[in-house]
Design an enzyme around this catalytic site. Structure first.
Site, PDB file in Angstrom:
ATOM      1  N   ASP A  46       0.854  -1.198   0.000  1.00  0.00           N
ATOM      2  CA  ASP A  46       0.000   0.000   0.000  1.00  0.00           C
ATOM      3  C   ASP A  46       0.883   1.240   0.000  1.00  0.00           C
ATOM      4  O   ASP A  46       1.275   1.740   1.052  1.00  0.00           O
ATOM      5  CB  ASP A  46      -0.917  -0.028   1.225  1.00  0.00           C
ATOM      6  CG  ASP A  46      -1.923   1.123   1.215  1.00  0.00           C
ATOM      7  OD1 ASP A  46      -1.980   1.851   0.209  1.00  0.00           O
ATOM      8  OD2 ASP A  46      -2.643   1.294   2.216  1.00  0.00           O
ATOM      9  N   TRP A  47       1.199   1.733  -1.193  1.00  0.00           N
ATOM     10  CA  TRP A  47       1.965   2.966  -1.373  1.00  0.00           C
ATOM     11  C   TRP A  47       1.044   3.988  -2.025  1.00  0.00           C
ATOM     12  O   TRP A  47       0.654   3.829  -3.185  1.00  0.00           O
ATOM     13  CB  TRP A  47       3.179   2.725  -2.276  1.00  0.00           C
ATOM     14  CG  TRP A  47       4.304   1.965  -1.645  1.00  0.00           C
ATOM     15  CD1 TRP A  47       4.388   1.507  -0.362  1.00  0.00           C
ATOM     16  CD2 TRP A  47       5.525   1.582  -2.295  1.00  0.00           C
ATOM     17  NE1 TRP A  47       5.572   0.862  -0.162  1.00  0.00           N
ATOM     18  CE2 TRP A  47       6.304   0.889  -1.333  1.00  0.00           C
ATOM     19  CE3 TRP A  47       6.030   1.752  -3.577  1.00  0.00           C
ATOM     20  CZ2 TRP A  47       7.563   0.366  -1.631  1.00  0.00           C
ATOM     21  CZ3 TRP A  47       7.284   1.229  -3.876  1.00  0.00           C
ATOM     22  CH2 TRP A  47       8.043   0.552  -2.917  1.00  0.00           C
ATOM     23  N   GLU A  48       0.728   5.043  -1.321  1.00  0.00           N
ATOM     24  CA  GLU A  48      -0.269   5.980  -1.836  1.00  0.00           C
ATOM     25  C   GLU A  48       0.219   7.418  -1.968  1.00  0.00           C
ATOM     26  O   GLU A  48      -0.538   8.276  -2.415  1.00  0.00           O
ATOM     27  CB  GLU A  48      -1.510   5.952  -0.935  1.00  0.00           C
ATOM     28  CG  GLU A  48      -2.188   4.592  -0.861  1.00  0.00           C
ATOM     29  CD  GLU A  48      -3.463   4.617  -0.049  1.00  0.00           C
ATOM     30  OE1 GLU A  48      -4.284   5.536  -0.257  1.00  0.00           O
ATOM     31  OE2 GLU A  48      -3.649   3.723   0.810  1.00  0.00           O
ATOM     32  N   ALA A  49       1.475   7.706  -1.585  1.00  0.00           N
ATOM     33  CA  ALA A  49       1.935   9.098  -1.610  1.00  0.00           C
ATOM     34  C   ALA A  49       2.042   9.632  -3.037  1.00  0.00           C
ATOM     35  O   ALA A  49       1.677  10.779  -3.303  1.00  0.00           O
ATOM     36  CB  ALA A  49       3.277   9.227  -0.892  1.00  0.00           C
ATOM     37  N   LYS A  71      -0.640  15.606  -4.637  1.00  0.00           N
ATOM     38  CA  LYS A  71       0.483  14.852  -5.201  1.00  0.00           C
ATOM     39  C   LYS A  71       1.278  15.665  -6.224  1.00  0.00           C
ATOM     40  O   LYS A  71       2.313  15.198  -6.710  1.00  0.00           O
ATOM     41  CB  LYS A  71      -0.025  13.549  -5.836  1.00  0.00           C
ATOM     42  CG  LYS A  71      -0.588  12.553  -4.830  1.00  0.00           C
ATOM     43  CD  LYS A  71      -1.131  11.315  -5.523  1.00  0.00           C
ATOM     44  CE  LYS A  71      -1.523  10.239  -4.520  1.00  0.00           C
ATOM     45  NZ  LYS A  71      -2.498  10.686  -3.518  1.00  0.00           N
TER      46      LYS A  71
END
EC number: 3.2.1.35
Length: 435
Positions: free
Chosen positions: A129-132, A144
């Site tokens: 879970d990488w959301e940056a 972003k």
């Protein structure tokens, strides 16, 4: 049309025995599986509220934890040295993927995977879970956008005499190449260490179909999104499962747009899987039992339009995620327990059994039922005239009782076609082999 259909005897399905017996890979060669990805153990430990999901066809980790033998999710702080910017604009581990050390990240990731997955034969879901930031330049908007700004600044510093178009092109190339290297490299390492895990990134692919306020909302991905997703072929090719999000924004509550929203998000996942040359790539949408960022539980109709819609498209299953915020108080835990007991559990039993019976009746037990394009509203929901769901006396698991009628079987064959498991072929998945 119904001549090929298997006769199905009266069914008494005890879901507890089914769940306890599923020690093979979680989703392979099963019509539809529900995975409980929630730390509801805290409800019992802190508040004495036992959210007992073991009585349903829900694959859970021991102790109902986020990480275990059936599934493990890695948040950004738990896997390697993921580069990102804080909300204050401060860089962490370099901030940008092109400004960070991949070697350091992979060395740390190696240790993190071994610690989280001590068994070398791990065969569950492995979700990152990488959301940056997002790997496509065009998708890094709003908060972003800092990744585009800082990427431009990095190139401008290296080449102060370059005109703006050159800076833009170089910044985009550097960012996207680095993002690919980081994401693909992390997946490859995970697959090397735990080759039987279903590795993939949460939220990919996305459809960005959020224009709910449009009077003619179709749910389709906006123009250009599919083309951008096609540029992520390296990601789909490296993934062992796809985990698109079908969290329901609160803006959808009370509208008639939920099914359209979910339908096209799940469809986009199947589209990219086919484009990657792997039609058997498992699609496991992430769903919530609450409207996103709220404490309002989904109605039965919304469950049909999210979980049921996923099953109708032939998804291998869904991952049901519950935020830690929703388990903080005794009241919220009691609300979850009551919901599981009275609404969610019976629905899961219904849809998983419907998918199983459809597989047996239409696909010879060797494939998943997939809704035909001509029946856009069809769901693998059991006919209440043929089946009933009842609690076992003494507080045991729910029991499904009934049998498919001839009319039920004919309707299934009219509404659904087959997507065969690997090693099977034919209209009804009745033949072994791949040709």
């Amino acid at each position: 049309m119904a001549a090929h259909l298997l006769p199905i005897c009266t069914l008494f399905l005890n879901l507890l025995s089914v769940a306890q017996g599923s020690r093979d890979p979680v989703v392979l060669n099963r019509p539809f599986t529900t995975i409980w990805n929630a730390n509801t153990q805290w409800c019992l430990k802190r508040h004495g509220v036992d959210v007992d999901v073991s009585v349903f066809e829900v694959v859970v980790n021991p102790g109902q934890t986020f990480r275990g033998p059936n599934m493990t999710i890695f948040y950004s702080s738990q896997l390697g040295t993921y580069p990102y910017y804080t909300s204050a604009g401060e860089p962490v581990f370099g901030g940008l993927p092109q400004n960070a050390s991949l070697d350091v990240h992979l060395n740390r990731t190696f240790k993190d995977i071994l610690a989280a997955m001590p068994e070398s034969n791990f065969s569950g879901l492995a979700v990152i879970d990488w959301e940056a930031w997002r790997p496509r330049w065009a998708f890094n908007w709003d908060a972003k956008d800092i990744y585009r700004q800082r990427s431009r600044a990095l190139v401008q510093k290296q080449h102060p005499d370059w005109p703006a178009p050159w800076v833009e092109a170089a910044a985009q190339d550097q960012f996207q190449e680095a993002a690919q290297t980081w994401m693909a490299g992390t997946l490859k390492l995970g697959q090397t260490l735990r080759p039987h895990g279903l590795w993939g990134f949460y939220g990919f692919p996305d459809c960005y179909n959020y224009d709910f306020q449009s009077s003619n909302y179709t749910g389709q991905c906006p123009p250009g999104v599919s083309a951008q997703n096609d540029q992520l072929g390296w990601l789909w090719g490296q993934s062992r499962a796809l985990y698109p999000s079908i969290y329901l924004p609160s803006a959808l509550e009370g509208t008639n747009k939920t099914q359209l929203y979910v339908q096209h998000r799940v469809n986009e996942a199947f589209r990219v899987a086919a484009a990657a040359g792997d039609p058997n790539l498992p699609v496991l949408p992430y769903a919530q039992i609450f409207h996103d960022m709220t404490n309002r539980l989904l109605s039965r109709e919304e469950l049909e339009h999210s979980l049921g819609e996923s099953a109708a498209q032939g998804a291998a299953g869904v991952v049901l995620w519950v935020s830690w915020e929703n388990t903080r108080t005794k009241e919220s835990c009691q609300s979850i327990k009551e919901y599981v007991d009275t609404t969610l559990g019976p629905f899961i039993l219904n849809v998983t059994s419907g998918a199983l019976l459809c597989s047996q009746a239409v696909c010879s037990g060797h494939g998943r039922c997939v809704r035909r394009p001509s029946h856009t509203e069809a769901l693998p929901i059991l006919n209440p005239s043929s089946f009933s769901i009842k609690p076992t006396p003494g507080g045991g698991p729910l029991t499904l009782q009934g049998a498919l009628s001839l009319k039920d079987r004919v309707q299934m064959a009219e509404e659904f076609q087959c997507r065969c498991y690997p090693g099977w072929r034919g209209t009804w998945c009745e033949q072994q082999g791949t040709r």
